[in-house]
Motif scaffolding. Sequence first.
Motif, PDB file in Angstrom:
ATOM      1  N   GLN A  34       5.231   4.642  43.821  1.00 56.81           N
ATOM      2  CA  GLN A  34       4.839   5.726  44.647  1.00 56.81           C
ATOM      3  C   GLN A  34       4.157   6.641  43.900  1.00 56.81           C
ATOM      4  N   VAL A  35       4.440   7.122  42.684  1.00 59.52           N
ATOM      5  CA  VAL A  35       3.616   8.046  41.793  1.00 59.52           C
ATOM      6  C   VAL A  35       2.209   7.196  41.686  1.00 59.52           C
ATOM      7  N   ARG A  67      -3.752   6.861  42.678  1.00 58.40           N
ATOM      8  CA  ARG A  67      -4.707   6.243  42.955  1.00 58.40           C
ATOM      9  C   ARG A  67      -5.653   7.034  44.275  1.00 58.40           C
ATOM     10  N   ILE A  68      -4.741   7.479  45.240  1.00 55.90           N
ATOM     11  CA  ILE A  68      -5.507   7.919  46.477  1.00 55.90           C
ATOM     12  C   ILE A  68      -5.958   9.201  46.053  1.00 55.90           C
ATOM     13  N   ALA A  93       3.240  14.396  49.557  1.00 53.71           N
ATOM     14  CA  ALA A  93       3.779  13.423  49.292  1.00 53.71           C
ATOM     15  C   ALA A  93       5.236  13.029  50.170  1.00 53.71           C
ATOM     16  N   THR A  94       5.322  11.904  50.633  1.00 58.69           N
ATOM     17  CA  THR A  94       6.639  11.694  51.380  1.00 58.69           C
ATOM     18  C   THR A  94       7.780  11.580  50.449  1.00 58.69           C
ATOM     19  N   ALA A 115       8.158  14.000  40.254  1.00 51.66           N
ATOM     20  CA  ALA A 115       7.021  13.046  39.775  1.00 51.66           C
ATOM     21  C   ALA A 115       5.891  13.349  40.693  1.00 51.66           C
ATOM     22  N   CYS A 116       6.082  13.460  41.940  1.00 52.30           N
ATOM     23  CA  CYS A 116       4.998  13.278  43.041  1.00 52.30           C
ATOM     24  C   CYS A 116       4.158  14.676  42.766  1.00 52.30           C
ATOM     25  N   LEU A 117       4.926  15.557  42.551  1.00 50.35           N
ATOM     26  CA  LEU A 117       4.114  16.973  42.009  1.00 50.35           C
ATOM     27  C   LEU A 117       3.332  16.836  40.981  1.00 50.35           C
ATOM     28  N   GLU A 118       3.972  16.148  39.800  1.00 47.41           N
ATOM     29  CA  GLU A 118       3.274  15.971  38.548  1.00 47.41           C
ATOM     30  C   GLU A 118       1.954  14.848  38.768  1.00 47.41           C
TER      31      GLU A 118
END
Length: 314
Positions: A89-90, A95-96, A108-109, A162-165
């Motif tokens: 997911q990270v 990439r997006i 991020a969901t 991790a999504c925020l990072e």
Amino acid sequence: MTKKERVMAAIDGRPVDHVPSGFWLHFPEDCFYGDAAVRAHLDFFQKTGTDIQKIMNENLVPCDIPIQKAADWKNLKPFHRHSPFIVNQVELIQRILDKTGGEGLTLATVHGVVASAWHARGGSAGYETGSGLLAAHLRENPEAVAYGWSVIGEGLAILAEACLEAGADGIYYAALGGEEYLFTDEEFETFVKPHDRKILEAAKRSSYNLLHVCKDRLRLERYRDYPCAAVNWGVYEQNLSLLKGAELFRDRAILGGLDDRSGVLVDGGEEQIRQAVREVLGQMEGRRFILGADCTLPTEIDYNRIRTAVEAVK
């Protein structure tokens, strides 16, 4: 204003040039992962023009340990930063963002602890008719279930960080379990809320986290003290109206206004969509507001319909 500035201002209660919007959907299964997932997100953002760029999450908590009886929840193993569902997911987020440059506010969901417990017991399908299994297991063996859900909650907290990072501006926390027919208030307070709050606290480095509460017959007051900047729920699923929900969450921004599975956005003509948007904007005038839908739109919806709603706010 840029798209990101517009959403941030709306959430903060500052003036905006016009009301921002946020819509999303689940892409076809062949666009869940890898290059296809990146392309699907970019195509959606470009064709709809939505101000929020929500990154979907089909990298679910794995169901590799069979959970058939209540005691099986004790067999879950702790997750870590290098667990595949987190790593994958990270990578998708990075990439997006490499392609969009973070043009819109990127959310991020993160699926909530109840949704992820459902995924862990065997996948995503069938929650509406089968979720009673979670309550039955909890009442049969609360110790085992509490352990399993704590393992899941810890993993989701790692995912949120991790999504925020990875560059996301905030998380979109998709909560389940607030349905009045599933858990009692006491069960929710004891076995669900502490994990939900732990995950949201892990994401507190962001001031733009959004709480989404799904399904019908919700006891929305259970979420009143959740740490989040904006709230979205299923108005059209036997739940509080937009205005009553806005009173409950009066210190937060509200996202919503349109039905996600029927009604003008799905079935109406262009002028009907524009008129519906005007009515919603009139209803929410003077409040912190982002135009959106109750939940994910149909996968097959014509993106021009969404674009019409997005343009109508101007």
